[in-house]
Design a protein around this motif. Structure first.
Motif, PDB file in Angstrom:
ATOM      1  N   ILE A  37       0.827  -1.204   0.000  1.00  7.81           N
ATOM      2  CA  ILE A  37       0.000   0.000   0.000  1.00  7.81           C
ATOM      3  C   ILE A  37       0.867   1.263   0.000  1.00  7.81           C
ATOM      4  CG2 ILE A  37      -0.258   0.098   2.524  1.00  7.81           C
ATOM      5  CD1 ILE A  37      -2.906   1.039  -0.112  1.00  7.81           C
ATOM      6  N   PRO A  60      -3.935   5.317   3.259  1.00  3.66           N
ATOM      7  CA  PRO A  60      -4.127   6.341   2.228  1.00  3.66           C
ATOM      8  C   PRO A  60      -4.987   7.478   2.776  1.00  3.66           C
ATOM      9  CG  PRO A  60      -4.726   4.169   1.422  1.00  3.66           C
ATOM     10  CD  PRO A  60      -4.565   4.055   2.891  1.00  3.66           C
ATOM     11  N   SER A 103      -3.800  -5.233   2.203  1.00  2.64           N
ATOM     12  CA  SER A 103      -4.764  -4.180   2.537  1.00  2.64           C
ATOM     13  C   SER A 103      -4.276  -3.448   3.773  1.00  2.64           C
ATOM     14  CB  SER A 103      -6.124  -4.818   2.820  1.00  2.64           C
ATOM     15  OG  SER A 103      -6.936  -3.905   3.524  1.00  2.64           O
ATOM     16  N   CYS A 104      -4.478  -2.146   3.781  1.00  2.00           N
ATOM     17  CA  CYS A 104      -4.026  -1.395   4.952  1.00  2.00           C
ATOM     18  C   CYS A 104      -4.967  -1.589   6.129  1.00  2.00           C
ATOM     19  CB  CYS A 104      -3.872   0.080   4.621  1.00  2.00           C
ATOM     20  SG  CYS A 104      -5.420   0.998   4.617  1.00  2.00           S
ATOM     21  N   GLY A 105      -6.172  -2.059   5.853  1.00  2.00           N
ATOM     22  CA  GLY A 105      -7.102  -2.299   6.947  1.00  2.00           C
ATOM     23  C   GLY A 105      -7.940  -1.096   7.313  1.00  2.00           C
ATOM     24  N   PHE A 106      -7.982  -0.109   6.449  1.00  2.00           N
ATOM     25  CA  PHE A 106      -8.703   1.118   6.793  1.00  2.00           C
ATOM     26  C   PHE A 106     -10.186   1.033   6.440  1.00  2.00           C
ATOM     27  CE2 PHE A 106      -9.977   5.570   5.989  1.00  2.00           C
ATOM     28  CZ  PHE A 106      -9.623   6.132   7.197  1.00  2.00           C
ATOM     29  N   CYS A 107     -10.464   0.590   5.237  1.00  2.00           N
ATOM     30  CA  CYS A 107     -11.874   0.633   4.841  1.00  2.00           C
ATOM     31  C   CYS A 107     -12.461  -0.769   4.715  1.00  2.00           C
ATOM     32  CB  CYS A 107     -12.067   1.455   3.567  1.00  2.00           C
ATOM     33  SG  CYS A 107     -11.451   0.711   2.070  1.00  2.00           S
ATOM     34  N   CYS A 143     -12.400  -3.503   1.535  1.00  2.00           N
ATOM     35  CA  CYS A 143     -11.083  -4.062   1.275  1.00  2.00           C
ATOM     36  C   CYS A 143     -10.632  -4.937   2.432  1.00  2.00           C
ATOM     37  CB  CYS A 143     -10.115  -2.903   1.043  1.00  2.00           C
ATOM     38  SG  CYS A 143      -8.397  -3.360   0.831  1.00  2.00           S
ATOM     39  N   ARG A 144     -10.698  -4.399   3.634  1.00  2.00           N
ATOM     40  CA  ARG A 144     -10.182  -5.111   4.811  1.00  2.00           C
ATOM     41  C   ARG A 144     -10.892  -6.447   5.002  1.00  2.00           C
ATOM     42  NH1 ARG A 144     -11.758  -1.643   8.478  1.00  2.00           N
ATOM     43  NH2 ARG A 144     -13.729  -2.755   8.632  1.00  2.00           N
ATOM     44  N   THR A 179     -14.292   2.052  -2.452  1.00  2.00           N
ATOM     45  CA  THR A 179     -13.329   1.914  -1.364  1.00  2.00           C
ATOM     46  C   THR A 179     -12.574   3.230  -1.222  1.00  2.00           C
ATOM     47  OG1 THR A 179     -11.789   0.996  -2.949  1.00  2.00           O
ATOM     48  CG2 THR A 179     -13.020  -0.576  -1.602  1.00  2.00           C
ATOM     49  N   HIS A 180     -11.770   3.274  -0.171  1.00  2.00           N
ATOM     50  CA  HIS A 180     -11.073   4.516   0.162  1.00  2.00           C
ATOM     51  C   HIS A 180      -9.936   4.795  -0.820  1.00  2.00           C
ATOM     52  CE1 HIS A 180      -9.704   7.681   2.813  1.00  2.00           C
ATOM     53  NE2 HIS A 180      -8.546   7.106   3.032  1.00  2.00           N
ATOM     54  N   CYS A 181      -9.303   3.740  -1.307  1.00  2.00           N
ATOM     55  CA  CYS A 181      -8.252   3.959  -2.300  1.00  2.00           C
ATOM     56  C   CYS A 181      -8.397   2.924  -3.404  1.00  2.00           C
ATOM     57  CB  CYS A 181      -6.856   3.908  -1.664  1.00  2.00           C
ATOM     58  SG  CYS A 181      -6.192   2.249  -1.438  1.00  2.00           S
ATOM     59  N   LEU A 195      -6.580   0.292  -4.131  1.00  2.00           N
ATOM     60  CA  LEU A 195      -6.032  -1.055  -3.964  1.00  2.00           C
ATOM     61  C   LEU A 195      -7.095  -2.121  -4.206  1.00  2.00           C
ATOM     62  CD1 LEU A 195      -3.538  -2.449  -1.424  1.00  2.00           C
ATOM     63  CD2 LEU A 195      -5.731  -3.586  -1.646  1.00  2.00           C
ATOM     64  N   ALA A 196      -8.209  -1.979  -3.514  1.00  2.00           N
ATOM     65  CA  ALA A 196      -9.205  -3.036  -3.580  1.00  2.00           C
ATOM     66  C   ALA A 196      -9.847  -3.160  -4.966  1.00  2.00           C
ATOM     67  CB  ALA A 196     -10.245  -2.834  -2.484  1.00  2.00           C
TER      68      ALA A 196
END
Ligand SMILES: Cc1cc2nc3c(=O)[nH]c(=O)nc-3n(C[C@H](O)[C@H](O)[C@H](O)COP(=O)(O)O)c2cc1C
Ligand code: SF4
Ligand code: FES
Lengths: 933, 197, 446
Positions: free
Chosen positions: C180, C198, C351-355, C358-359, C398-400, C402-403
């Motif tokens: 990420i 992000p 995944s960064c685990g934020f949203c 994705c998480r 999603t927030h960014c 990645l997903a």
């Protein structure tokens, strides 16, 4: 007001809002998790999704987050369309993958935001076949329970704890679907506001530990609107009771006062009312010193007998008792035989403050207004420990610069992270001049410490810097001269400067210095806020016409044998004056009568002890340090012979045939009579509504409509349901029948709305989401500043300024500085078990140099020689204490009352060990049939 | 008048910290700090420096470092546990990172993983009994044209075959001195799925 | 004669990396010197905008346009006045599976990148620049640091570079892992010493980036291109591409081809040429089933797309993305379900685990793919996966990015290899594993 379209219906929405707020304000139930009205948006949970269309012809649209999308003229959204509702359903499904199915045993069950949202989106079937992730839980201290498996990673906890409240020991750890919210290791959560996690967390990760240990569902709690008695700020609370026990205290939203948050003293400090040792019966002291329980009538008769000679009775009120109690007590004995019970020195400070507050040009801010300050000077007050919730507001005020920077860049304030990123560590100026380092220092532009005397001098110097007509003060070292200049310049260039001071230094000069700076600023938006000690300190002080006796005078009269009977209501005098003085007073009196809801040393000396009901079992009016009169209501019926002090006093007055006491059987009449007698208190009748207020003929239900009933508790005695108690004094009923939701804003016992079982339902009670309550802000401000009045004419009203000389350390003598602790300094909350666990033992703090001179180490004991006694304290070496000064803990177990501004000699106590202290307060036991010591 | 100004406890801390963080580590960290806007901005660099010297970041180092950087241990823990290359549990002298991403997977990752496990006697996420190797999976190492790929320590090995792996693992490894006070296994894993992360 | 393959003109695998001396001997740093002494930032920006360069980090956003959002304060004479720091960041995180081009550029010709960064910094008037490089690229880090040191020694970096009055500090920051970090706003968080979550856009980093200041993040290859664009001009640059897009690009092929590797080729080179000529075609015994044209987060394409030009819009129209231009080949003996599972697992792990989508959504998708691959799939799983694609797959959900990127190979695999998914579920086994093939054969399924 832009117009937006949601599912083709048009809504006029407030400018600057995001779409989620706008929807909620419009009554549209858009689910959400991570957004919080006070903390703004981050877009993490993705729950608040809608579909946004480019224009009326766009048929597909794209998913957007309501909380991250600003409202804009003509914007079109779909909330109910398949794409949007399926998306939101998917979010809940995803959140539930790892969420345990433990609702039946979860402390959040029944008031869980996640439950509400799950039902709201209609997620039912589980498709996921994998294993759930699990986590270890941590021990987080006596206040908060941790159950990490229930986490949905909304980041609300760390955002509140760190970003909003300035805590540092909670963090998000790990990554991907192993994000963990906790401390680095087990241990007490350090923030004074940690308890808010209970309400901020949308699931059951952080729950109220005392409640968990003695559990009741929200729907089985009986609640009433109440006011916190932890300090003088008057935060609004919603205590919940079942089976005669106070189970928990929740925040009760008041836009101008506490908003969404309480401090931990307030949240956990009420449990003292459950103390087994609280007297339930009236007790008459026998010759052997034991108490015999007696009938209420007999108690009143006895008391009446002692009060027939009205010339020879006196009474002492209390800053922790309601206006009504103080008023009736005063009526019984008459003004000249009455003392407010504040303690003579403190009373003079409070009087000074209240007269400053009544000057027209002085604006006393509400906590919400405090948050709007763009430059703050804290003069001598350790706000976190004397008025904790104010510290949280000050912490928000320093973010105004960030908000301004954001506005300049056209970034909305609710874009929480963007605002923080943009501003980095740019903060609006906050200066702290105090006696010891404070918990707000981390956001202060500068914080310096010095003796109380020097604080006042420093304050006057700032005033002189601001107003050239004042005599300038010389004798500061260059660094301080510079600092004085920068403080003056930051304050004078601010739009809304705020000076915070209070009784914390126990020093008149400090209080006057704060007023002098406010005056010198000569800014009609300027604000001046004073911290006071107790829930009704200001109210008790205002109820005086100058005829009253000081405590000292009463003692003198007693020593001359002029007082037969002394009545004390809800006051432990040993916390107000030297022990010896009070002992002598009591010895000089024939009949000491004490009404109280806790067992104090004073109560233990009474000839007649009357059990009064606590804030949770009675009604009353309190005047906060903002001069806001607010009403609290009984949450439940007091047990046995307990009744409100005002009722005991009404009965007394009637027995001895005092004028107009027959109409005081009605609570509202007491309030009204007090308002008639004291012009300054005229507003108290508007603090809430009259007892005969009804909504469409209905009373307000204290119980939720799902209440399971209250019979099971008595099943071993009788299976028949006892009749509901009748409440004749208030618009509330002890029942699940009645109105809920439509009542006047001051009368909301708990928040609940269809579909919204959690506390998030509060938005249904607000006129605009995040804004004031429908029907206005509860409480009535007793004095409003009128900016119209000429500031010039005020000048005379500003107290005469006697600028103290600089503090000089005296060899062998130490100037005492009062230090406060959020946990322990306050008499009432300190008695609640959870707070007690966090309470330190009495201590003194000494500078590094002085400790070296005296060969003291941290943890040593020192003996303080006070005029009438010697006491031993534990030593803490604190580099921020000025040389020649000795900070001492106020009110902590083991600390006696110490005269303000005393100088003492100290000696290392070699025999001392901090393990063998016994700080238990005196206990008396009054049980029918059992007389006891 | 006494005065306490806003935090600069770095001096005082330095004394305590030097017992946990060595002079060379501190020098490297100070160098990073010299061009950062504030101390905690170098948190990640500092964690890497500590790890370079100790192979992993113990609780003691974490606490010492947090003090040194004027930040809370909890915050630093949040950072340390986020990044996959900061080890909060002890690792062996060399970390074997076997790429498990797509091209390497196509080109026989599964067999190589089994092979290495057999050779070392440990599975992924584990450390050999002699403490020489810790065997971890790695995301794409950016050498897909030479897949399968692994790194041993700082060295990248390309075009792996079982034979080649045997050769690599038999190369004697420069033994770095064992830490003087072997630190206890960290209790850090608060969530399940316990690979050193 | 100006090279037609500028990025790799100095690169020769058999030689040592290009040092300062050699680099300068080949016109190195002439563009940088010329720009800071003779060209205004606005002039440079114009050249870059005219060149039509599109970002090589994967999204293909026009570089000149991105830069034009950086606020420029100028005085009455048009000279730039600073109101605080601005930052330039080179994104050398290169963690997208299947991507191995930036490493080559940095290991073989570090000065080309540094010169590109000087030029870019000048254009946006950044005074501090960072190369954010993944931890595993030890050699590249070392070479870059040596090259930077050499530049400082010569006055090409630091205060008053080329005696122009322009200052530029350049630092190499090596990451601590996590894919990420390559996402530009997560990269910024990480560079600030924080967890690499992000950030929401707007505000864009160009306005409020590193430490709240205007910041530009560009890929290694993008910045290397700048060197040549400023040196030779926009018109020259436009002659390089053979399709719609301009310039050259590093293209790579990995998987079971005869000659996997990375080549600089004109934009618009066909996929067939890449695979058949440069990569030497499929290994013997293997047939091409499909390919991810630009790294792990791009949609599968198949044989029918072989004659498409490698241009951003052409590949986009075909339903995929040019991405990083490094292609991963799926052969006929590799299980498409297994490959998709490997890809989704990577993204779930990173995944960064934020949203939420994705998480929690990616591990779920990975779990379903694992069930299918291991023979435990049920027909409803295909609906679940389709649902996940819809739910996670669109930018904005999603927030960014990645997903959504993670869903591209899954969505396209289910489209092109639907039979394989079905076979797994019906046969309750992976048909590609040797055991199950035997079992299926004996059960009469082919
Ligand atoms: C999850 C994710 C990972 C990324 N990783 C990289 C990367 O490793 N290298 C890179 O240059 N860009 C990466 N990007 C793209 C960057 O966000 C950014 O767009 C790019 O660095 C911009 O450079 P360019 O305009 O020069 O292409 C990634 C994007 C996402 C969403
Ligand atoms: S899509 Fe969400 S959880 Fe995934 S990496 Fe981006 S921000 Fe983090
Ligand atoms: S409430 Fe909008 S994304 Fe969480």
């Amino acid at each position: 007001m832009p117009t937006i379209y949601i599912d083709d219906k048009s809504y006029d929405v407030p400018e600057g809002d995001n779409v989620l707020e706008a929807c909620l304000s419009a009554g549209i139930d858009l689910p959400y998790f991570c957004w919080h009205p006070e903390m703004g948006s981050i877009g993490a949970c993705r729950q608040c999704a809608l579909v946004q269309f480019r224009d009326a012809d766009d048929e597909h649209g794209r998913v957007v987050m309501g909380c991250m999308t600003p409202v804009s003229e003509g914007a079109r959204f779909s909330m109910n369309g398949m794409k949007a509702s399926e998306f939101r359903k998917n979010i809940v499904e995803s959140l539930m993958l790892n969420h345990p199915h433990d609702c039946p045993v979860c402390a959040e069950g029944g008031e869980c935001h996640l439950q509400d949202m799950t039902v709201m989106v209609g997620h039912r079937n589980r498709r996921y076949r994998g294993k759930k992730n699990t986590h270890n839980n941590q021990y987080l201290g006596p206040l908060i329970n941790h159950e990490m498996n229930r986490c949905i990673s909304c980041y609300r906890c760390t955002r509140f704890y760190n970003d909003y409240a300035g805590g540092t020991d909670l963090s998000a750890q790990g990554a991907h679907d192993h994000v963990y919210f906790g401390r680095q290791q087990d241990g007490n959560l350090e923030s004074e506001f940690a308890g808010n996690l209970v309400e901020v967390c949308p699931t059951g990760v952080f729950t109220d530990k005392p409640l968990v240990n003695d559990y009741t569902r929200k729907w089985d709690l009986q609640s009433a609107p109440s006011i916190c008695t932890g300090c003088a700020l008057g935060c609004n609370t919603s205590p919940g009771e079942r089976y005669g026990k106070l189970k928990r205290i929740h925040n009760r939203f008041n836009n101008e006062v506490n908003g969404y948050f309480l401090c931990d003293r307030g949240r956990y400090g009420g449990a003292y009312v459950n103390d087994e040792n609280r007297a339930k019966f009236a007790g008459l002291r026998a010759d052997d010193g034991r108490y015999n329980a007696i009938e209420s009538q007999l108690a009143t008769d006895t008391l009446a007998g002692w009060c027939v000679n009205t010339d020879r009775i006196a009474a002492i009120g209390s800053p922790r008792a309601s206006i009504e109690t103080n008023y009736l007590l005063r009526r019984v004995v008459g003004g000249k035989n009455f003392n407010s019970g504040i303690g003579d020195h403190e009373a003079s400070l409070v009087k000074q403050i209240s007269s400053i507050m009544q000057i027209d040009s002085v604006n006393t801010p509400s906590l919400r207004q405090v948050e709007s300050a763009d430059a703050v000077l804290v003069l001598g007050e350790d706000v976190t420990n004397t008025a904790p919730r104010l510290a949280l507001s000050l912490r928000q005020s320093v973010r105004n610069l960030a908000k301004k920077m954001a506005s300049d860049m056209r970034i909305a304030h609710w874009q929480d992270e963007a605002v923080r990123v943009l501003a980095q560590d740019c903060l609006s100026p906050l200066y702290i001049i105090s006696m010891a380092e404070s918990r707000l220092d981390d956001v202060a532009k500068r914080s310096i410490t010095m003796s109380a005397t020097d604080i006042a001098r420093f304050g006057f110097a700032i005033a002189a810097e601001l107003d050239s007509s004042l005599d300038s003060i010389a004798g500061f070292e260059p660094a301080h001269t510079q600092l004085i200049k920068s403080i003056a310049s930051d304050l004078s260039s601010a739009n809304r400067p705020l000076i915070v001071s209070g009784t914390g230094c126990q020093d008149q000069a400090v209080i006057k210095a704060a007023a002098a700076i406010n005056r010198a600023l000569n800014n009609s938006n300027g604000m001046l806020s004073y911290c006071l000690n107790e829930a009704n300190t200001l109210g008790a002080s205002l109820m005086q016409d100058g005829s009253e006796a000081s405590l000292k005078e009463l003692c003198e009269r007693a020593s001359k044998g002029q007082i037969d009977t002394l009545l004390i209501a809800e006051n432990d005098l040993f916390r107000r004056a030297p022990h010896q003085q009070i002992e002598t007073l009591f010895n000089n009196i024939n009949n000491l009568v004490v009404l109280d809801c806790i067992d104090t040393e004073t109560l233990a000396q009474s000839a007649l002890a009357l059990p009064s009901s606590s804030f949770a079992e009675s009604e009353g009016t309190l005047v906060s340090s903002e001069a806001r009169a607010q009403r609290f209501y009984p949450v439940y019926q007091p047990a046995e012979q307990r009744q409100s002090s005002w009722r005991w006093l009404t009965q007394l007055g009637q027995s001895i045939g005092l004028e107009s006491f027959e109409k005081f059987t009605e609570f509202d009449n007491v309030t009204a009579s007090c308002a008639d007698d004291f012009a300054v208190l005229a507003g108290i009748v508007e603090a809430s509504l009259h007892g005969d207020y009804r909504y469409r003929g209905m009373k307000i239900a204290r119980q939720t409509h799902r209440n399971s009933g209250r019979t099971a508790m008595r099943a071993n005695i009788s299976v028949h349901e006892p009749q509901q108690a009748i409440d004749n004094d208030t618009p509330l009923s002890y029942s699940m029948e009645g109105v809920n939701g439509k009542q006047s804003s001051a009368l909301t016992p708990f928040v609940w709305a269809p579909g919204w079982n959690s506390n998030q339902s509060v938005h249904k009670f607000q006129a605009e989401t995040g804004g004031a309550l429908k029907g206005g802000t509860p409480g009535k401000r007793l004095f409003e500043s009128s900016s119209a009045s000429s500031a010039e004419s005020d000048r005379d009203k500003i107290p005469v300024v006697e600028i103290p000389g600089p503090f000089e350390a005296q060899q062998g003598h130490w100037r005492l500085l009062p230090l406060y602790r959020i946990f322990g300094s306050d008499e009432l909350s300190a008695r609640s078990p959870a707070i007690n666990e966090l309470t330190a033992a009495a201590f003194v703090e000494i500078s590094v140099d002085d400790a070296e001179t005296l060969e003291l180490l941290d943890g040593d004991g020192v003996l303080l020689s006070l005029p009438d006694t010697k006491v031993c304290f534990e030593v803490i070496i604190n580099p921020s204490i000025a040389n020649g000064c000795l900070g001492y803990s106020v009110g902590l177990p083991g600390a006696p009352w110490i005269a303000p501004r005393s100088s003492v000699t100290i000696k290392k106590n070699h025999a001392w060990s901090n393990t063998n202290r016994d700080n238990k307060p005196a206990k008396i036991v009054i049980e029918p049939g059992v007389s006891n010591v | 008048m006494n005065q306490s100004t806003k935090k600069d406890n770095s001096q005082a801390n330095a004394r305590i910290i030097s017992s946990i963080l060595t002079a060379p580590e501190l020098a490297e960290i100070d160098h990073e700090i010299s061009h950062a806007p504030y101390r905690s901005a170098v948190a990640i660099d500092a964690l890497k420096i500590v790890q370079k010297h100790h192979r992993w970041v113990s609780d003691e180092s974490l606490t010492g470092l947090a003090d040194y950087l004027d930040m809370s241990t909890a915050e630093l823990e949040g950072i340390a546990t986020f990044y996959s290359l900061i080890y909060r549990k002890p690792v062996g002298e060399k970390v074997i990172s076997l790429c498990d991403s797509v091209t390497c997977w196509i080109k026989g990752y599964a067999q190589l993983e089994k092979h290495i496990s057999r050779q070392l006697g440990v599975g992924l996420g584990e450390t050999t009994a002699d403490n020489r190797y810790t065997f971890l999976p790695a995301p794409c190492l950016g050498a897909c044209d030479r897949a399968p790929v692994m790194m041993v320590g700082e060295e990248t090995h390309l075009d792996l075959t079982p034979d080649k792996i045997n050769q690599i693992l038999e190369t004697p490894i420069l033994k770095s001195p064992a830490p003087k006070n072997p630190v206890p296994k960290s209790p850090i894993s608060k969530s399940d799925g316990g690979q050193p992360e | 004669m100006i090279s037609k393959l500028p990025l790799t003109q100095n690169i020769n695998a058999a030689r040592d990396p290009v040092n300062l001396e050699t680099y300068e001997a080949n016109h190195g740093y002439q563009a940088a010197r010329k720009a800071v002494l003779e060209m205004s930032p606005a002039d440079c920006l114009q050249v870059v905008q005219d060149s039509g360069l599109r970002g090589r980090g994967g999204a293909g956003f026009p570089t000149g346009m991105k830069w034009s959002f950086v606020p420029m304060n100028t005085d009455a004479q048009g000279n730039h006045v600073s109101d605080g720091h601005k930052y330039l960041i080179c994104n050398a995180d290169e963690m997208e599976p299947g991507t191995f081009k930036d490493r080559l550029l940095m290991e073989c010709d570090p000065h080309q990148l540094i010169e590109g960064m000087i030029l870019s910094a000048w254009t946006i008037q950044a005074d501090v620049a960072y190369i954010f490089i993944r931890h595993e690229y030890h050699l590249a880090s070392k070479l870059l640091q040596e090259a930077i040191d050499a530049c400082y020694a010569k006055g090409y970096l630091g205060k008053n570079i080329f005696a122009s009055g322009f200052n530029l500090e350049l630092y190499v920051h090596s990451s601590a892992g996590r894919y990420i970090c390559g996402e530009e706003t997560a990269l910024i968080s990480s560079l600030e010493g924080k967890r690499a979550n992000p950030r929401a856009k707007p505000p864009f980093p160009q306005i409020s980036g590193l430490w709240g200041r205007p910041t530009i993040v560009n890929n290694v290859e993008t910045l290397c291109n700048i060197t040549h664009i400023i040196r030779n001009g926009a018109d020259w640059y436009k002659t390089l591409g053979i399709g719609q897009d301009h310039g050259t690009k590093l293209f790579g092929v990995s998987g079971r081809v005869k000659n996997p590797g990375c080549w600089e080729l004109p934009m618009g080179t066909t996929i067939r040429e890449l695979i058949e000529q440069h990569a030497g075609g499929m290994q013997d015994g293997y047939k091409l089933r499909g390919f991810l044209p630009g790294g792990a987060s791009t949609d599968f394409l198949v044989e029918e797309h072989l004659d498409l030009a490698m241009d951003y819009d052409v590949i986009g129209k075909a339903g995929s993305r040019l991405g990083t231009g490094t292609m991963i080949i799926l052969d006929d003996k590799t299980c498409p379900v297994g490959m998709t599972k490997n890809l989704v697992e990577f993204f779930a792990q990173e995944s960064c685990g934020f949203c939420t989508p994705c998480r929690d959504g990616l591990p779920w998708s990975a779990q379903v793919l694992d069930d299918i691959e291991s023979g435990n799939g049920i027909p409803a799983d295909l609906n679940t996966l389709q649902n996940q694609v819809r739910f996670i797959g669109a930018i904005g959900n999603t927030h960014c990015a990645l997903a959504p990127g993670a869903m591209e190979p899954l969505a396209s695999a289910m489209k092109y290899f639907a039979d394989d998914f079905k076979a797994h579920i019906d046969g309750k086994a992976c048909p590609y594993s040797t055991e199950s093939k035997a079992a299926l054969a004996s059960a009469g399924v082919n």
